[in-house]
Design a protein around this motif. Structure first.
Motif, mmCIF file in Angstrom:
data_model
loop_
_atom_site.group_PDB
_atom_site.id
_atom_site.type_symbol
_atom_site.label_atom_id
_atom_site.label_comp_id
_atom_site.label_asym_id
_atom_site.label_seq_id
_atom_site.Cartn_x
_atom_site.Cartn_y
_atom_site.Cartn_z
ATOM 1 N N ALA A 52 -2.488 -40.523 29.908
ATOM 2 C CA ALA A 52 -1.798 -39.822 28.375
ATOM 3 C C ALA A 52 -1.013 -38.593 28.910
ATOM 4 C CB ALA A 52 -3.188 -39.379 27.727
ATOM 5 N N LYS A 53 0.032 -38.403 27.809
ATOM 6 C CA LYS A 53 0.782 -37.384 28.015
ATOM 7 C C LYS A 53 0.472 -36.047 27.187
ATOM 8 C CE LYS A 53 4.892 -39.533 29.963
ATOM 9 N NZ LYS A 53 6.172 -39.673 30.024
ATOM 10 N N VAL A 54 0.822 -34.855 27.585
ATOM 11 C CA VAL A 54 0.727 -33.926 26.485
ATOM 12 C C VAL A 54 1.782 -33.828 25.551
ATOM 13 C CG1 VAL A 54 0.914 -31.131 26.326
ATOM 14 C CG2 VAL A 54 -0.673 -32.384 28.113
ATOM 15 N N LYS A 55 1.433 -33.923 24.066
ATOM 16 C CA LYS A 55 2.677 -34.134 23.412
ATOM 17 C C LYS A 55 2.968 -32.871 22.614
ATOM 18 C CE LYS A 55 2.619 -38.477 23.020
ATOM 19 N NZ LYS A 55 3.738 -39.255 23.545
ATOM 20 N N SER A 56 2.420 -31.702 22.911
ATOM 21 C CA SER A 56 2.690 -30.299 22.394
ATOM 22 C C SER A 56 1.828 -29.490 23.118
ATOM 23 C CB SER A 56 2.651 -30.247 21.131
ATOM 24 O OG SER A 56 3.188 -28.921 20.206
ATOM 25 N N ARG A 57 2.334 -28.059 23.476
ATOM 26 C CA ARG A 57 1.699 -27.059 23.851
ATOM 27 C C ARG A 57 2.013 -25.751 23.216
ATOM 28 N NH1 ARG A 57 1.248 -25.388 30.326
ATOM 29 N NH2 ARG A 57 -0.153 -26.811 29.839
#
Length: 104
Positions: A52-57
């Motif tokens: 899974a990818k980080v979509k927002s930080r």
């Protein structure tokens, strides 16, 4: 003397462009912190997918993280008063090695 700014003094004009207004779906948040900041990574994890990818930080000061927490609590109480209790289902099992490992 008239105020040359037609907006109310002390108010902030906040703009929301179309792309940001669409939002980003997240069903997992991972929170890390140091002594000066909180880092919240929002992730969209799909069942059965190994990655899974980080979509927002979002990076917050400790003071702002605490204010955000209180604002969320207040809004959850208002939501539940209007719509009933939010039921928490079983927490999904997330591998222990999932997500960032160091402090920001």
């Amino acid at each position: 003397m008239n105020n040359p700014n037609p907006e109310q003094e002390g108010q902030i004009n906040i703009e929301l462009d179309e792309k940001i207004a669409e939002g980003t779906y997240s069903n997992l948040a991972i929170i890390n912190h140091s002594n000066t900041e909180f880092v919240v990574d929002f992730i969209n994890i799909m069942p059965g997918m190994p990655k899974a990818k980080v979509k927002s930080r979002i990076i917050l000061t400790p003071e702002h993280a605490k204010r955000l927490t209180q604002a969320l609590i207040d809004n959850i109480h208002r939501f539940e008063n209007a719509h009933g209790e939010i039921k928490e289902e079983e927490q999904p099992q997330i591998p222990l090695n999932f997500g960032p490992t160091g402090q920001a």
